[in-house]
Design a protein around this motif. Structure first.
Motif, short mmCIF file in Angstrom:
data_model
loop_
_atom_site.label_atom_id
_atom_site.label_comp_id
_atom_site.label_asym_id
_atom_site.label_seq_id
_atom_site.Cartn_x
_atom_site.Cartn_y
_atom_site.Cartn_z
N MET A 2 1.05 12.21 9.46
CA MET A 2 2.45 12.08 9.83
C MET A 2 3.10 13.45 9.67
SD MET A 2 5.84 11.75 9.06
CE MET A 2 5.63 12.35 7.43
N TRP A 6 9.64 11.94 7.74
CA TRP A 6 9.20 10.84 6.88
C TRP A 6 10.33 9.87 6.61
CZ3 TRP A 6 5.13 8.32 5.09
CH2 TRP A 6 5.27 7.50 3.97
N LEU A 9 11.18 7.34 9.35
CA LEU A 9 10.21 6.32 9.77
C LEU A 9 10.65 4.91 9.41
CD1 LEU A 9 6.73 7.90 9.01
CD2 LEU A 9 7.83 7.61 11.23
N GLN A 13 7.00 1.40 8.88
CA GLN A 13 5.98 2.44 9.05
C GLN A 13 5.41 2.85 7.70
OE1 GLN A 13 4.91 3.52 12.07
NE2 GLN A 13 6.28 1.96 12.90
N TRP A 14 6.24 2.94 6.66
CA TRP A 14 5.79 3.36 5.32
C TRP A 14 4.75 2.41 4.76
CZ3 TRP A 14 11.52 3.75 3.54
CH2 TRP A 14 12.10 4.91 4.04
N ARG A 16 2.34 1.07 5.99
CA ARG A 16 0.99 1.40 6.46
C ARG A 16 0.28 2.39 5.53
NH1 ARG A 16 2.25 2.24 12.89
NH2 ARG A 16 2.99 0.13 13.25
N TYR A 17 1.04 3.10 4.70
CA TYR A 17 0.47 4.11 3.81
C TYR A 17 0.24 3.56 2.39
CZ TYR A 17 1.69 7.50 7.42
OH TYR A 17 1.77 8.20 8.59
#
Length: 169
Positions: A2, A6, A9, A13-14, A16-17
């Protein structure tokens, strides 16, 4: 990987990490590595965990506004995911016998259902609204959820039950 943005997002989206080993580049050419435990939804700050010897864990917070890049290094296996989820739970043993715990679990389950909260048994735990787990001995402090609003509401509901004369001690 990415690049920039940040904080723009957002949580969808976060997520996913989360539970992945990441390398975070932040301001002043800093690099941080660790397992991503969670992301603060307001500040976009990352909470990184690294495991040391003897089961110790250290925590580092990388402020969201300083994040320049996040790169996934490794997926967590089942054991690492379990350690991440349980590292910060209170280590306390329950001095209640299995029958008493069963009665408490059933009582809390009935109370939540009476208050129109979806709840189901998942082994020795209760799963509430699909996003909160409640472990023995089934008090307000035994709730675990990443959704702060639901966590607060369920803890208050259980606190009301615990303070009532119907709660088995």
């Amino acid at each position: 990987m990415m690049q920039c943005g940040w904080s723009l997002l957002g949580p969808l989206q976060w997520i996913r990490y989360v539970n992945k080993q990441v390398m975070v580049k932040a301001g002043n050419d800093e690099e941080h590595r660790g397992w991503l435990l969670t992301v603060d939804p307001v500040s976009a700050s990352l909470v990184l965990v690294t495991f040391g010897e003897e089961g110790r864990a250290s925590v580092q917070v990388v402020m969201g506004h300083a994040v320049e890049e996040v790169q996934v290094l490794q997926e967590a296996d089942k054991e690492t995911t379990r350690r991440l989820q349980t590292s910060f739970l209170p280590a306390r043993t329950c001095g209640l016998d299995p029958e008493e715990l069963r009665r408490r679990r059933a009582g809390v389950q009935r109370w939540l259902e009476k208050n129109r909260v979806p709840v189901e048994e998942e082994g020795d735990q209760l799963r509430v609204a699909g996003v909160l787990t409640l472990a023995a001995p089934y008090g307000p402090e035994d709730c675990c959820s990443s959704n702060q609003i639901i966590l607060d509401r369920i803890q208050k509901l259980i606190q009301n039950l615990v303070q009532s004369p119907y709660y088995p001690d």
